[in-house]
Structure formats: structure tokens, C-alpha cells
Design a protein around this motif. Structure first.
Motif, mmCIF file in Angstrom:
data_model
loop_
_atom_site.group_PDB
_atom_site.id
_atom_site.type_symbol
_atom_site.label_atom_id
_atom_site.label_comp_id
_atom_site.label_asym_id
_atom_site.label_seq_id
_atom_site.Cartn_x
_atom_site.Cartn_y
_atom_site.Cartn_z
ATOM 1 N N MET A 156 23.070 1.800 -30.974
ATOM 2 C CA MET A 156 23.281 0.998 -29.785
ATOM 3 C C MET A 156 23.063 -0.475 -30.141
ATOM 4 N N ASN B 107 22.170 -4.131 -28.712
ATOM 5 C CA ASN B 107 21.571 -4.812 -27.567
ATOM 6 C C ASN B 107 21.477 -6.303 -27.849
ATOM 7 N N LEU C 45 29.997 -3.409 -23.826
ATOM 8 C CA LEU C 45 28.572 -3.388 -23.525
ATOM 9 C C LEU C 45 28.369 -3.400 -22.010
ATOM 10 N N SER D 53 27.514 1.722 -25.028
ATOM 11 C CA SER D 53 27.372 1.370 -26.443
ATOM 12 C C SER D 53 26.230 0.397 -26.685
ATOM 13 N N GLY D 54 25.720 -0.174 -25.614
ATOM 14 C CA GLY D 54 24.646 -1.142 -25.704
ATOM 15 C C GLY D 54 24.629 -2.015 -24.460
ATOM 16 N N GLU E 82 15.113 2.162 -29.274
ATOM 17 C CA GLU E 82 16.080 1.075 -29.347
ATOM 18 C C GLU E 82 15.342 -0.239 -29.566
#
Length: 192
Positions: free
Chosen positions: A1, A3, A27, A80-81, A106
Motif C-alpha cells: 500500500m 500512503n 489512491l 491501493s493506498g 502500514e
């Protein structure tokens, strides 16, 4: 992921660039400003409190902001993030976000600072106010928000710089040129 945190003072172009990043990289966008405006529009109890605080140019307390953000992340388990826009604004919020994400295995992948000078910010917000009519673009409130950014929020940047996650990008120029620089930075980070 993946971020991403995007930083910059009010009017730096975070919302504009976030929309382009979301489209390209799929995202989920978490904007504390958008969350606050939604609660205000829906006149929730939280929205009433947030409206009162924002009308005085005061940051919403960490506990309220963090709870809203965690709820939003938990409501999007298949993305996906995330791109965090307008959060964290304090070192305490950054630490809370790290703890929360670590609990989900994460972390923040990249922090981008859109670097824009104060004169450009004031000009952009004056233009935005004509179009959007946003109450938080009032000149007195704007000055408080800019001061808040430079007195408090800017201190979060060294926190991420120590982690090797901070990249500064010039936020003045054509929107597409700035986005090209952002994309190159994100692509480089994703391909590590």
C-alpha cells in the motif's frame, strides 16, 4: 500500500494536485478539510463544533480529527493506498497516524511539501474565494490559518525529514508542470 502525505499552506494547491494524484495512482483521498465541511453541511454535532472552531481560526482538536481519519481509513479496506491532505498538522498527529498505520502493518511512504510563498498564497485564495465562496477563505481567517501553518504545522516536516520521507517541490507554476514533478517523485518512491 502506498500512503502519501501532501503538505503546504492554505492555497498551496494541495486539493488541486491531490485530485490529479488520486486519478493517476488510484489512491483514496482523505482531506480533513473535506471531512469537516461535510459534517458542517450535514449539521452534525461534530459539524457544529468544527464550524465554531473554524470560525475562530482555531485548529480542530487532535482527538476529533484522528477519530474521523481512522474511521475513513477503516471504511476503505480495498484501496491501493491513501493520500492524506491537511493531516497531520502537528507532530502529535503525525505520531498518532504512525501508530495507527503500524497497527495495520502500514506506514507513510512519502511526504511531499508544496513550497509556495505567502504572497502567492494570498493571491490564490483571493481568486478561489471569488469562485468557491468558501467561508474559510475570509481574509482574517485566512491570515490565522496561514499563521497556524507556519507556527505549528511546518514543525511536522522535520519529523518526516528524520525518517527520510520528505521531498520539497516548488508549488508555483503551471498546474500540469507541478503535477509532472509530483508524478516523477511518486514514481521514484514507488519503484524503490
Amino acid at each position: 500500500m502506498f500512503n502519501l502525505v501532501i503538505f503546504g499552506p492554505p492555497g498551496a494547491g494541495k486539493g488541486t494536485q491531490s485530485a490529479k494524484i488520486i486519478e493517476k495512482y488510484n489512491l483514496a483521498h482523505i482531506s480533513t478539510g473535506d471531512m469537516f465541511r461535510m459534517h458542517i453541511t450535514e449539521n452534525t454535532v461534530l459539524g457544529q463544533k468544527v464550524k465554531e472552531l473554524l470560525s475562530e481560526g482555531i485548529l480542530v482538536p487532535d482527538s476529533i480529527t484522528i477519530n474521523m481519519l481512522e474511521e475513513e481509513v477503516n471504511n476503505n479496506p480495498d484501496v491501493s493506498g491513501f493520500i492524506f491532505d491537511g493531516f497531520p498538522r502537528t507532530v502529535a498527529q503525525a505520531e498518532s497516524l504512525d501508530v495507527f498505520l503500524k497497527g495495520k502493518n502500514e506506514e507513510i511512504s512519502l511526504v511531499i511539501q508544496l513550497d509556495v510563498n505567502e504572497d502567492e498564497i494570498k493571491q490564490r485564495i483571493a481568486e478561489r474565494k471569488k469562485v468557491s465562496g468558501r467561508a474559510d477563505d475570509d481574509e482574517t481567517k485566512l491570515i490565522r490559518r496561514i499563521d497556524e501553518y507556519f507556527q505549528k504545522t511546518v514543525h511536522v516536516l522535520p519529523y518526516y525529514e528524520k525518517q527520510g520521507k520528505l521531498i520539497k517541490i516548488e508549488g508555483i507554476g503551471a498546474i500540469d508542470d507541478i503535477f509532472a514533478k509530483l508524478s516523477e517523485t511518486i514514481d521514484n518512491q514507488m519503484n524503490r
